[in-house]
Design an enzyme around this catalytic site. Structure first.
Site, PDB file in Angstrom:
ATOM      1  CG  ASP A   1      16.894 -70.968   1.686  1.00 38.22           C
ATOM      2  OD1 ASP A   1      15.994 -71.794   1.596  1.00 38.22           O
ATOM      3  OD2 ASP A   1      18.026 -71.712   1.570  1.00 38.22           O
ATOM      4  CB  VAL A   2      16.840 -64.906  -1.056  1.00 37.42           C
ATOM      5  CG1 VAL A   2      16.494 -63.586  -1.167  1.00 37.42           C
ATOM      6  CG2 VAL A   2      18.225 -65.277  -0.688  1.00 37.42           C
TER       7      VAL A   2
END
Length: 185
Positions: free
Chosen positions: A15-16
């Site tokens: 996600d990051v």
């Protein structure tokens, strides 16, 4: 990433990484992400939130327990998931949205077999498919959270209408080429 560690204990980092880098990335834990040359045209994504909160670590522990119970059969599921991921990468790079949709559907079947899905997820998955999605599957850990559908642009509104009432919220999104930016005031 620290927030992800607190919430999930051992996050994948996907996600990051995608939020920061943007674009379409092929990501595998322990390897550097690879930017894909995305050639999909005339399609959009529909994201529908089940509204169900869950703890990622609980879902992961359950999936690992199911995989252990399945024994050797789980090895075949994981192998199939790897093949689907590689073929999906090729479909994205060739601009083959129909193939990508079929692969998304196959991936959802594997996730369901491992116990990551739920009635709420499956309801959204099938509502999207009936509304013309090329493919749809859960995104994230499972048991709740979101479902993502790949639609031809002209069918996205139909997809949005199809999940009204079953999704806490739903919206369309394009594949952004830019990642997050830090701006100072």
């Amino acid at each position: 990433m620290e927030g992800e560690r607190i919430a999930h204990s051992r996050p994948s980092g996907v996600d990051v990484t995608i939020a920061v880098k943007g674009g379409v990335l092929a990501y595998k834990r322990g390897e550097e992400p690879v930017r894909l040359e995305q050639r999909l045209a005339g399609v959009t994504l529909l994201i529908a939130d089940t509204g169900i909160e869950r703890q990622t670590r609980d879902v992961v522990e359950h999936v690992l327990s199911v995989a252990e119970s399945l024994g050797e059969a789980s090895n075949h599921i994981y192998t199939a998931a790897d093949v689907i991921s590689r073929e999906a990468r090729g479909a994205i790079e060739r601009g083959d949205a129909e193939r990508l949709g079929l692969l998304m559907n196959a991936a959802q079947g594997l996730l369901s077999a491992l116990g990551a899905s739920s009635l709420e997820i499956e309801t959204l998955v099938y509502r999207m498919r009936r509304a013309g999605a090329l493919g749809s599957k859960l995104t994230g850990a499972g048991w709740g959270g979101c479902v993502i559908g790949l639609f031809r642009e002209e069918e996205a509104e139909s997809g949005l209408r199809s999940v009204t009432g079953d999704a806490a919220q739903a919206f369309t999104a394009s594949m952004a080429e830019e990642g997050a930016k830090l701006e100072t005031l």
